[in-house]
Design a protein around this motif. Structure first.
Motif, PDB file in Angstrom:
ATOM      1  N   LYS A  81     100.168  61.332  80.906  1.00 21.76           N
ATOM      2  CA  LYS A  81      99.328  60.726  79.867  1.00 21.76           C
ATOM      3  C   LYS A  81      97.996  61.473  79.777  1.00 21.76           C
ATOM      4  O   LYS A  81      97.245  61.510  80.752  1.00 21.76           O
ATOM      5  CB  LYS A  81      99.055  59.263  80.183  1.00 21.76           C
ATOM      6  CG  LYS A  81     100.299  58.408  80.187  1.00 21.76           C
ATOM      7  CD  LYS A  81      99.952  56.987  80.549  1.00 21.76           C
ATOM      8  CE  LYS A  81     101.206  56.146  80.638  1.00 21.76           C
ATOM      9  NZ  LYS A  81     100.911  54.816  81.145  1.00 21.76           N
ATOM     10  N   GLN A  83      95.190  60.663  78.604  1.00 19.69           N
ATOM     11  CA  GLN A  83      94.017  59.880  78.994  1.00 19.69           C
ATOM     12  C   GLN A  83      93.846  59.863  80.512  1.00 19.69           C
ATOM     13  O   GLN A  83      92.729  59.737  81.006  1.00 19.69           O
ATOM     14  CB  GLN A  83      94.060  58.452  78.421  1.00 19.69           C
ATOM     15  CG  GLN A  83      95.184  57.596  78.919  1.00 19.69           C
ATOM     16  CD  GLN A  83      96.424  57.637  78.050  1.00 19.69           C
ATOM     17  OE1 GLN A  83      96.710  58.651  77.404  1.00 19.69           O
ATOM     18  NE2 GLN A  83      97.176  56.559  78.009  1.00 19.69           N
ATOM     19  N   ASP A  84      94.929  60.023  81.265  1.00 16.90           N
ATOM     20  CA  ASP A  84      94.833  60.085  82.720  1.00 16.90           C
ATOM     21  C   ASP A  84      94.296  61.432  83.193  1.00 16.90           C
ATOM     22  O   ASP A  84      93.699  61.516  84.264  1.00 16.90           O
ATOM     23  CB  ASP A  84      96.192  59.793  83.362  1.00 16.90           C
ATOM     24  CG  ASP A  84      96.604  58.340  83.188  1.00 16.90           C
ATOM     25  OD1 ASP A  84      95.728  57.492  82.905  1.00 16.90           O
ATOM     26  OD2 ASP A  84      97.809  58.058  83.325  1.00 16.90           O
ATOM     27  N   TYR A  86      91.813  62.973  81.962  1.00 19.51           N
ATOM     28  CA  TYR A  86      90.359  62.829  81.967  1.00 19.51           C
ATOM     29  C   TYR A  86      89.898  61.985  83.153  1.00 19.51           C
ATOM     30  O   TYR A  86      88.856  62.255  83.748  1.00 19.51           O
ATOM     31  CB  TYR A  86      89.876  62.226  80.644  1.00 19.51           C
ATOM     32  CG  TYR A  86      88.389  62.327  80.472  1.00 19.51           C
ATOM     33  CD1 TYR A  86      87.782  63.542  80.226  1.00 19.51           C
ATOM     34  CD2 TYR A  86      87.581  61.209  80.608  1.00 19.51           C
ATOM     35  CE1 TYR A  86      86.415  63.650  80.093  1.00 19.51           C
ATOM     36  CE2 TYR A  86      86.214  61.299  80.476  1.00 19.51           C
ATOM     37  CZ  TYR A  86      85.631  62.520  80.217  1.00 19.51           C
ATOM     38  OH  TYR A  86      84.269  62.610  80.109  1.00 19.51           O
ATOM     39  N   LYS A  87      90.675  60.993  83.529  1.00 24.03           N
ATOM     40  CA  LYS A  87      90.328  60.149  84.677  1.00 24.03           C
ATOM     41  C   LYS A  87      90.404  60.928  85.989  1.00 24.03           C
ATOM     42  O   LYS A  87      89.651  60.672  86.909  1.00 24.03           O
ATOM     43  CB  LYS A  87      91.262  58.948  84.762  1.00 24.03           C
ATOM     44  CG  LYS A  87      91.085  57.947  83.646  1.00 24.03           C
ATOM     45  CD  LYS A  87      92.129  56.846  83.757  1.00 24.03           C
ATOM     46  CE  LYS A  87      92.130  55.959  82.531  1.00 24.03           C
ATOM     47  NZ  LYS A  87      93.248  55.022  82.541  1.00 24.03           N
TER      48      LYS A  87
END
Length: 96
Positions: A81, A83-84, A86-87
Motif C-alpha cells: 500500500k 500510504q504505508d 510514507y509511514k
C-alpha cells in the motif's frame, strides 16, 4: 525459499524484514519523486533534466526490485500500500 533464506541469514529475520521494507518504501518514494519530477519539469534545458530524472527513477525502481526479491526470499511480503510507504520511510517529515 523462505525457510532456506532464514537459515542462511541466521539473524532476527522479522527485524531484517522490517528494515528491508523500510528501505523498499524509501526506494518507491524516491522513484515516484524522480518520475513525477520528470513529467512536470518546465523551462530551458528541460530535456536534459527529464533525461536525468528518468535515469534516477529507473535506478530507484531497480533498487526496489532487488529489495522485493530479498524480502520474498526471506518469506516476507513487500509493502503493497503506497500510504504505508510514507509511514515506513526513513525520509524526514518535518519537525518531530
Amino acid at each position: 525459499m523462505g525457510t532456506q533464506g532464514r537459515k542462511i541469514v541466521g539473524t532476527d529475520v522479522a527485524e531484517l524484514l522490517r528494515l528491508l521494507n523500510k528501505a523498499f518504501s524509501d526506494e518507491w518514494l524516491a522513484y515516484y519523486q524522480y518520475w513525477i519530477g520528470s513529467k512536470v519539469v518546465r523551462g530551458p534545458g528541460k530535456e536534459t533534466v527529464i533525461a536525468d530524472l528518468t535515469l534516477h527513477a529507473t535506478e530507484e525502481l531497480g533498487h526496489a526490485t532487488l529489495l522485493t526479491t530479498r524480502i520474498i526470499q526471506l518469506g516476507g511480503t513487500p509493502v503493497t500500500k503506497p500510504q504505508d510507504w510514507y509511514k515506513l520511510t526513513n525520509w524526514v517529515r518535518g519537525p518531530r
